[in-house]
Design an enzyme around this catalytic site. Structure first.
Site, mmCIF file in Angstrom:
data_model
loop_
_atom_site.group_PDB
_atom_site.id
_atom_site.type_symbol
_atom_site.label_atom_id
_atom_site.label_comp_id
_atom_site.label_asym_id
_atom_site.label_seq_id
_atom_site.Cartn_x
_atom_site.Cartn_y
_atom_site.Cartn_z
ATOM 1 N N HIS A 1 -5.773 45.050 47.978
ATOM 2 C CA HIS A 1 -4.822 46.088 47.558
ATOM 3 C C HIS A 1 -4.963 46.421 46.080
ATOM 4 O O HIS A 1 -4.612 47.518 45.661
ATOM 5 C CB HIS A 1 -3.374 45.720 47.936
ATOM 6 N N ASN B 1 4.831 43.157 54.705
ATOM 7 C CA ASN B 1 4.988 43.120 53.255
ATOM 8 C C ASN B 1 6.165 42.211 52.903
ATOM 9 O O ASN B 1 7.223 42.322 53.514
ATOM 10 C CB ASN B 1 5.233 44.549 52.746
ATOM 11 N N ASP C 1 -6.490 39.550 52.231
ATOM 12 C CA ASP C 1 -6.319 40.543 51.164
ATOM 13 C C ASP C 1 -7.232 40.232 49.975
ATOM 14 O O ASP C 1 -6.770 39.859 48.905
ATOM 15 C CB ASP C 1 -4.844 40.565 50.743
ATOM 16 N N ASN D 1 12.891 52.694 49.092
ATOM 17 C CA ASN D 1 12.213 51.479 48.625
ATOM 18 C C ASN D 1 12.996 50.816 47.497
ATOM 19 O O ASN D 1 13.164 49.602 47.467
ATOM 20 C CB ASN D 1 10.803 51.797 48.127
ATOM 21 N N GLY E 1 2.046 41.683 39.158
ATOM 22 C CA GLY E 1 1.000 41.546 38.146
ATOM 23 C C GLY E 1 0.137 40.333 38.449
ATOM 24 O O GLY E 1 -1.023 40.264 38.070
ATOM 25 N N ASN E 2 0.715 39.373 39.180
ATOM 26 C CA ASN E 2 -0.047 38.188 39.586
ATOM 27 C C ASN E 2 -0.918 38.445 40.813
ATOM 28 O O ASN E 2 -1.625 37.543 41.258
ATOM 29 C CB ASN E 2 0.897 37.010 39.879
ATOM 30 N N SER E 3 -0.853 39.649 41.369
ATOM 31 C CA SER E 3 -1.748 39.969 42.483
ATOM 32 C C SER E 3 -3.183 39.720 42.061
ATOM 33 O O SER E 3 -3.607 40.173 40.999
ATOM 34 C CB SER E 3 -1.595 41.441 42.872
ATOM 35 N N PHE F 1 -1.599 36.969 46.584
ATOM 36 C CA PHE F 1 -1.463 38.405 46.872
ATOM 37 C C PHE F 1 -0.059 38.898 47.164
ATOM 38 O O PHE F 1 0.161 40.106 47.239
ATOM 39 C CB PHE F 1 -2.424 38.837 47.997
ATOM 40 N N ASP F 2 0.915 38.007 47.300
ATOM 41 C CA ASP F 2 2.263 38.518 47.583
ATOM 42 C C ASP F 2 3.283 37.412 47.340
ATOM 43 O O ASP F 2 2.924 36.265 47.084
ATOM 44 C CB ASP F 2 2.355 39.010 49.040
#
Lengths: 717, 717
Positions: free
Chosen positions: A82, A209, A218, A324, A649-651, A667-668
């Site tokens: 992503h 999600n 991912d 959202n 931001g840590n993705s 990733f999440d």
């Protein structure tokens, strides 16, 4: 809820150990917390982690607003699917749909250039410049303090960026207590190397999600290129792979529940060291009030759209965004209530202040902390108005355009360099784009109804919050408001794209004298809006000056408690550590920390987002997992869960084991962790990672790329 | 799915131990399986369990279609809130809402009489009468066999019921292999003693139905009364509490994961020993076909109802029922596929037949089993038609009324005793009720559309399935069908309530000659429908005669495998045993086997069905759990999960520990267990119980009833 609350509060008081896994540490802090790091299971030397020029931190890369890492000595970069999605999309078309089909480069020449604005940045310097910055600002207050910090920062950045290929920035830690000059090597030629199909990289999409258990692969591999001279360069055919000074090594073995893990990356923003008053404001007013107003706007758009399909289509994107935000804010609110954040923070701050009273520095710090609280109270004094007027600009199309045009005209009266960021010459293309897209997003009836909703609320505010210019423009009654909006929207030509773009090119003076009703209204309101902005910056300047006293007190108090303090996240390189951890989701439900390929089959419906590709399903049915599956259970891992401290931001952050080897790719987070931007609650905060065994297995057995596995030092089996 | 399938199939072949907890055993079978019962943890004497006149089985009570148990020597009966709901409702009104508020009787005189038709039955005799029954039927086939069994059963029941206060029935086990005369003491004066509020007894309602983790206190206490002479009697003020020969003792300690538990009750119906062909029919045709047709009917009602609110209201109940059935059938289908039931049953039956081929009894059994398969094939030959015509009656209002009236007229030609069950004089009130409620449930347009949907499908069936009378009545084309229905529904007066009720009173001959178009159509179709029914009974007679051969083979084959066989459930008293067991719900999700009061608070929204009463929330906040909470965790248990083998009818079954003490009250299954009526899959089949500690705590601390606790031998603390 009382019970759980007590549980957490007591846990915090009685067992500081449960806090051990909280923290987004600056690398330079790690030697100081080396003891707890080793106690948690880290097997390396904490001092090594403090050095940005050594592995593993020099292998960590900033990718846009997220993170990645070098995984070979030839510039291979691992990040999330992503995060690299724009690159995949840029290289896709109807004939070659890389989103749908994925991409495997079999040799260097097949690697595909990223979109030209795509950048990788490697932090190479992180120098403390607190004295330099404060020397320029000391003695000043309010707006002058703000401007002084801004000016010296711009000067230092400009100096730093004289070195070719470098991007620099000044960041402050602990809300103005410390300043650092961050120096980053910027790599501009980045190419796509390997991407799984969407149905693997984003398996579950919006449905999954924020959800655990998760089953997404991912990840994506990119490669950084430089000019033949080894220096950063724009894309060119003759560029060569970048040789990073170091890269991460993929682990041969996987993780199990309870294993030590750590993670490095660029977390965006947290608010954990905000004051008790700010916690109370967030939970008791800001989140519920924002949700309430946004829901009203949502209902206006939905109700009007029911009778007008064209309008519904035009507002689909704005509606989605409102929904959202409502969901996210509500999730944050629920989480903060679940953690009883207000009471916990209040009792912590009260204890800190009581302790401070007996300390020698109380005489210096206490008055400044009192001023911080006064400033926060003064911000809160107009919070209803500020929220409504912010939404008036952000949730309208024509009104926003009119204010934007008038604001730009105002800025154009100054030399470009002195203009406000966002209104400089280089921003004008973006502004033109904004003005153009109004055409697809504007309906006069909806816009008027949104404005009536917001401004009716505004009209009911007490005198102290209202602005003379707004009262003059809209009157004090619903009738005068409706009449004014009808008149203005009946006599504006800004609904016409050509008109809007013409005004963008007009002389500043012409805008001030425009007889377009909406432009004229915006001109009338602008001075009040500018005054609000000026007041805001003055308060920000003072907070930047005074909050360090609060942080000094907090750091000293924590030191007495035997705990180090990390600065709130601000998109700089941070390290967190913790362990592979299950989650007690709710009474009677335990989430295990590893998922397996069996879950992919369970979730698979054949319909997106649960449409696992046939080659993956076949490979799972075949079960050829040797060398990848968990030795004990025989199950093939997919994703895993940890209690690592992360935020947006840590993705793409690399997840390392106790020996510093790469075991996962962040990733999440879970939904319960949305509120962690304010408070890390160890019961609920989890981070979600791709298991590197799954990535290796996919690259070996499903969409094979043996040369890449070999390059990463983990050859196909 | 293949992978899981293999897992189960292999587990069945390799580890028969996983099957150990499957089984709804006749009490008389328990001594024979005593070894495995003791190996599982039972500490009593299995022989005691076989004796219906001894504890614990003589303490088990049939309550309507469900179960209960005596819990004091003064006739106190424990069952589910949902089983006793009719009693609670009967005693509720606007002034005294026992549903909402619950009920606590503080002394005998306050106990409230149940609705007069409410009954408790205690099984006192269970005598094998196979020889008597078969002597009457032997040598006969088809309908004659069926009728002979029916006749001798009626005679034996009548004889048995000569004893006052007794209700008797003849049941067959193993599909006609064994026959038993069941003798039950019927208690007719039952009173309400204690019920929690709906928001406890049915916390979560439909949302939590079939769901684990669960948090309902689904229990109610009743008391059985008898005449002063100790004999069953209708309600009378002077009646006295019934002294049961034995009652269950509440355990002092609670259960933990892995503990042995057993359960006794009246499971309604299962199909586990059906043939492989019947499994295939159920999964491959019956369930999907029924779902498909029902969905079409659902959409017709929904679509028509969208434009006609009045019609929508009239069909709300039918629509709800269709949707419930669709959901349940789909759940059963999903479950049977998940367990790969068709293949598992097929391979099991193939192995049985292969084994049988080498046995001496093969010569006798094999031809009969072949005939069973032929009979099943002949049932399947008209299954499409039978499904459609069944729905034609059950899903229409006026058509059903017309057929009902004609059928009743047909039966009225015979002496009452010889009439078909459901059409006897005692049934006529019920029929009148059915004819009356048509008024609130009928809309001509919807009924015609439903008939067109069903009969259009019917028209497309091959010749062999169609009936001459139907072809004559409706023609062979959609046009002729539509024309006929328009004509009939345009020329019937059955839409008028007075007309329908008048026809109910009319002479049989008058109905045959009626010139009401719909009655006349029903008269035209009736002979064909009667012929179908006759054919069905003939096949049922033959199956009753021949299936025992299949069961003989199966029982012998299982014996060789070292496994006993329990008969499929048929609403007679059964015992199952197993243990407190977690559930791996899906990949990465583990359901713990005990829930706690913390979960009540988590789920609570303040809005039904999650509106826990204030006294409960206060008591939870107070946390006064001493003597009730789990000693280790300090948590207060609410419900627990076991792998006990249950089905509909087991509601209210007492759950006993290894020493035969009452630890739980069965009240539901998990959703994954819907398919267990066909196949017990140990991975998914779970039963849900109220933890007796929760009941005792509620009765001690929340809605106190100290005398009742004392009566049950567990005084308040």
């Amino acid at each position: 809820m009382r019970l759980k609350t007590m549980g957490l509060a007591m846990a915090m008081l009685l067992a500081p150990a449960v806090q051990a896994d909280e923290g987004m540490w600056m690398p330079s802090q790690l030697p100081a917390i080396g003891k707890q790091l080793r106690a948690a299971g880290f097997q390396g030397n904490p001092a090594d982690l403090a050095d940005l020029t050594r592995a593993p931190l020099n292998a960590v890369v900033k990718v846009g607003g997220a993170t990645g890492s070098f995984v070979s000595d030839e510039g291979l970069v691992l990040t999330n699917h992503h995060v690299a999605f724009g690159v995949i999309q840029y290289n896709s078309n109807a004939q070659r749909d890389l989103i749908q089909n994925g991409f495997v480069s079999h040799e260097r020449s097949e690697e595909l250039p990223a979109n030209p604005d795509f950048r990788l940045r490697v932090t190479t310097g992180f120098d403390k410049i607190t004295e330099q910055v404060l020397a320029a600002a000391r003695g000043k207050t309010g707006r002058a303090y703000f401007d002084a910090v801004d000016a010296i920062s711009k000067t230092l950045v400009a100096e730093c960026e004289r070195e070719p290929g470098m991007r620099c920035s000044v960041v402050n830690m602990f809300y103005g207590r410390d300043f650092y000059l961050v120096k980053q090597l910027e790599l501009r030629d980045v190419r796509l190397v390997y991407a799984p199909p969407r149905a693997i990289g984003n398996y579950g999409d919006e449905v999954d999600n924020f959800v655990w258990p998760r089953h997404a692969g991912d990840f994506t591999l990119l490669r950084a290129y430089v000019g033949p001279d080894g220096k950063p360069a724009d894309y060119a055919k003759d560029n060569v792979p970048y040789h990073p000074p170091a890269h991460l090594q993929l682990a041969r073995e996987g993780v199990r529940e309870g294993d030590f893990v750590m993670l490095a990356g660029y977390p965006g923003i947290t608010y954990r060291h905000r004051t008790a008053a700010e916690f109370a404001d967030q939970v008791q007013w800001r989140l519920p009030a924002t949700v309430q107003v946004m829901q009203q706007l949502q209902h206006i758009i939905e109700d009007t759209g029911r009778d007008d399909r064209q309008a519904a289509i035009r507002y689909a994107s704005q509606l989605q965004s409102l929904k959202n935000n409502i969901k996210r804010f509500q999730g944050e609110l629920d989480g903060l209530k679940r953690s009883d954040a207000v009471a916990v923070r209040r009792s912590d701050e009260d204890a800190m202040m009581a302790w401070l009273a007996a300390q020698p520095q109380a005489g210096t710090l206490r008055p400044q902390i009192d001023q911080v609280n006064q400033l926060i109270a003064s911000v809160n004094a107009t919070r209803e108005r500020d929220l409504l007027l912010t939404l008036m600009s952000s949730q309208t199309q024509l009104m926003r355009s009119a204010i934007l045009l008038q604001r730009l005209a105002h800025e154009r009266d100054r030399p470009d360099a002195q203009r406000e960021a966002g209104y400089q010459m280089r921003d004008e293309d973006l502004i033109a784009g904004t003005l153009r897209q109004v055409q697809r997003r504007y309906d006069p009836l909806i816009e008027k109804r949104l404005l009536i909703a917001l401004l009716t609320r505004y009209q009911k505010l007490p005198d102290a919050q209202r602005l003379q210019a707004f009262d003059t423009a809209f009157g004090r009654t619903p009738e005068s408001l409706a009449q004014k909006l009808d008149q203005v929207y009946g006599a504006t030509h800004l609904g016409d794209e050509a008109q809007r773009l013409a005004w963008l090119k007009a002389e500043p003076a012409a805008l001030g004298q425009s007889n377009d009703a909406l432009l004229s209204l915006a001109a009338q309101l602008l001075p009040a809006l500018l005054r609000m902005e000026d007041e805001r910056k003055a308060r920000e300047g003072d907070l930047l000056r005074l909050r360090p006293a609060y942080m000094d007190a907090l750091i000293a108090y924590r030191e007495k408690q035997g705990r180090a303090v990390y600065p709130d996240a601000n998109a700089t390189l941070r390290v967190s550590y913790g362990k592979v951890t299950p989650l007690k989701a709710r009474d009677g439900v335990q989430y295990e920390p590893l998922t397996t390929t069996a879950g992919i089959v369970e979730k698979n419906t054949g319909v997106a987002p649960f449409d696992a590709p046939r080659p993956l399903l076949d490979a799972i049915a075949k079960g050829d997992y040797e060398g990848y599956a968990d030795a004990k259970s025989g199950a093939m891992p997919v994703d895993f869960l940890s209690n690592l401290d992360t935020t947006g931001g840590n993705s793409g952050s690399p997840v390392l084991n106790a020996r510093g080897e790469l075991v996962g790719l962040n990733f999440d987070s879970n939904w319960e962790a949305v509120s962690a931007s304010w408070m890390f609650d160890p019961r609920y905060k989890r981070a979600i990672h791709v298991d590197m065994r799954y990535m290796r297995w996919l690259m070996d057995k499903v969409y094979p790329a043996p040369p890449l596995l070999k390059e990463m030092g983990v050859p196909a089996r």
